[in-house]
Design a protein around this motif. Structure first.
Motif, PDB file in Angstrom:
ATOM      1  N   ASP A 127      27.695  40.875  46.125  1.00 34.75           N
ATOM      2  CA  ASP A 127      28.916  40.812  46.925  1.00 34.75           C
ATOM      3  C   ASP A 127      29.285  42.197  47.453  1.00 34.75           C
ATOM      4  O   ASP A 127      29.072  43.213  46.787  1.00 34.75           O
ATOM      5  CB  ASP A 127      30.071  40.221  46.117  1.00 34.75           C
ATOM      6  N   TYR A 128      29.840  42.224  48.663  1.00 28.53           N
ATOM      7  CA  TYR A 128      30.384  43.454  49.225  1.00 28.53           C
ATOM      8  C   TYR A 128      31.894  43.348  49.417  1.00 28.53           C
ATOM      9  O   TYR A 128      32.535  44.269  49.908  1.00 28.53           O
ATOM     10  CB  TYR A 128      29.702  43.832  50.544  1.00 28.53           C
ATOM     11  N   SER A 155      32.202  54.817  49.518  1.00 29.84           N
ATOM     12  CA  SER A 155      32.373  54.527  50.944  1.00 29.84           C
ATOM     13  C   SER A 155      32.695  53.060  51.216  1.00 29.84           C
ATOM     14  O   SER A 155      33.378  52.748  52.198  1.00 29.84           O
ATOM     15  CB  SER A 155      31.132  54.953  51.729  1.00 29.84           C
ATOM     16  N   LEU A 156      32.233  52.162  50.353  1.00 31.58           N
ATOM     17  CA  LEU A 156      32.589  50.746  50.528  1.00 31.58           C
ATOM     18  C   LEU A 156      34.081  50.552  50.269  1.00 31.58           C
ATOM     19  O   LEU A 156      34.768  49.845  51.022  1.00 31.58           O
ATOM     20  CB  LEU A 156      31.755  49.860  49.607  1.00 31.58           C
ATOM     21  N   VAL A 167      39.777  49.510  52.149  1.00 29.06           N
ATOM     22  CA  VAL A 167      41.157  49.962  52.339  1.00 29.06           C
ATOM     23  C   VAL A 167      41.477  50.100  53.820  1.00 29.06           C
ATOM     24  O   VAL A 167      42.581  49.756  54.275  1.00 29.06           O
ATOM     25  CB  VAL A 167      41.390  51.294  51.593  1.00 29.06           C
ATOM     26  N   LYS A 168      40.508  50.597  54.611  1.00 29.21           N
ATOM     27  CA  LYS A 168      40.730  50.753  56.049  1.00 29.21           C
ATOM     28  C   LYS A 168      41.094  49.431  56.697  1.00 29.21           C
ATOM     29  O   LYS A 168      42.022  49.366  57.525  1.00 29.21           O
ATOM     30  CB  LYS A 168      39.466  51.315  56.709  1.00 29.21           C
ATOM     31  N   VAL A 183      44.245  46.046  48.585  1.00 29.20           N
ATOM     32  CA  VAL A 183      43.025  45.266  48.456  1.00 29.20           C
ATOM     33  C   VAL A 183      42.312  45.580  47.146  1.00 29.20           C
ATOM     34  O   VAL A 183      42.376  46.709  46.639  1.00 29.20           O
ATOM     35  CB  VAL A 183      42.075  45.548  49.656  1.00 29.20           C
ATOM     36  N   GLN A 184      41.647  44.581  46.598  1.00 24.81           N
ATOM     37  CA  GLN A 184      40.846  44.805  45.404  1.00 24.81           C
ATOM     38  C   GLN A 184      39.607  45.607  45.791  1.00 24.81           C
ATOM     39  O   GLN A 184      38.956  45.330  46.790  1.00 24.81           O
ATOM     40  CB  GLN A 184      40.422  43.474  44.770  1.00 24.81           C
ATOM     41  N   THR A 185      39.288  46.626  44.996  1.00 24.31           N
ATOM     42  CA  THR A 185      38.142  47.488  45.290  1.00 24.31           C
ATOM     43  C   THR A 185      37.165  47.497  44.118  1.00 24.31           C
ATOM     44  O   THR A 185      37.398  46.876  43.081  1.00 24.31           O
ATOM     45  CB  THR A 185      38.595  48.926  45.601  1.00 24.31           C
ATOM     46  N   TYR A 186      36.069  48.212  44.303  1.00 21.90           N
ATOM     47  CA  TYR A 186      35.029  48.298  43.265  1.00 21.90           C
ATOM     48  C   TYR A 186      35.231  49.546  42.412  1.00 21.90           C
ATOM     49  O   TYR A 186      35.805  50.526  42.866  1.00 21.90           O
ATOM     50  CB  TYR A 186      33.659  48.335  43.921  1.00 21.90           C
TER      51      TYR A 186
END
Length: 244
Positions: free
Chosen positions: A107-108, A228-229, A234-235, A241-244
């Motif tokens: 998943d990305y 960077s993902l 966020v952009k 937003v949920q992030t990694y």
């Protein structure tokens, strides 16, 4: 997000062998172009969005020559299997049902919630008429419950159905609905609970394209590791937003 129509295995195998035999070929990236902020057509008439930025960066890191192909959602998997393009980046949730027909990268976009939006707080989201995009995990969820499902070809039409009174609520990815609610000036509101569905959003590929999958998986991993993902998430989706 979205349907499964079983494609032709022979076509998928042929396409996979073609990629393995010729690394110089252009990788065609299929997307819907109608699901902001994941993917959409901007004011200049060009594809834009989170997945377009991400896909371009993944191709650069994998040292692949890529081009984008716009395709309607309801035929997006069959046209991948038929080799009309080589990947799908279209807000597509990873599900076991889809994985029987195509393959996925990791998943990305992390697993996220689906939500109901209506024109009033007292809307009947449990047993009323609920709009959802055809062949999505949201449509499948409503079909299995006690509400009446009405399906539309595009996400815009699902929201329009609520605005014009055809549906009591729309059920879709919360990340898609949130900016629409915010921009509505109170004409649209969230109702009911959030519902977690799917295993995150990933890139779809033919089962035979294991080498291509490995290249994109390596690029996704690198973007997770260097942050960077998360920057792209966020952009396009904001600080919450949920992030990694």
């Amino acid at each position: 997000m979205k349907t499964l129509i079983l494609g032709t295995a022979a076509l998928a195998l042929t396409a996979g062998l073609a990629f393995a035999a010729g690394h110089e070929k252009t990788v065609r990236m299929g997307t819907e172009g109608a699901y902001a902020p994941y993917n959409f057509i901007n004011d200049s008439g060009e594809l834009a969005g989170f997945e377009i930025d991400l896909g371009n960066e993944l191709c650069a890191r994998a040292e692949l020559t890529c081009e984008w192909v716009k395709n309607d959602w309801d035929s997006i998997i069959p046209n991948l299997v038929s080799a009309n393009y080589d990947t799908i980046m279209a807000g597509m949730s990873i599900t076991a049902e889809r994985d029987e027909v195509i393959d996925f990268t990791q998943d990305y976009f992390p697993p996220t919630a689906s939500a109901y939006v209506a024109a009033a707080d007292n809307a009947d989201w449990e047993t009323g008429v609920i709009a959802a995009q055809t062949a999505t995990i949201q449509a499948a969820h409503i079909a299995e419950g006690g509400a009446t499902l009405v399906e539309f070809a595009t996400p815009e039409e699902t929201v329009a159905a609520v605005r014009n009174g055809e549906a009591d609520a729309v059920f879709a990815d919360r990340d898609y609905l949130a900016p629409l609610v915010e921009e509505s000036g109170g004409a649209l509101v969230f109702v009911g609970p959030d519902v977690p569905l799917g295993g995150g959003v990933g890139m779809g590929l033919r089962e035979s394209d294991g080498e291509l999958k490995d290249k994109f998986n390596a690029a996704i991993t690198a973007m997770k590791e260097d942050g960077s993902l998360n920057e792209l998430l966020v952009k396009w989706f904001g600080e919450g937003v949920q992030t990694y």
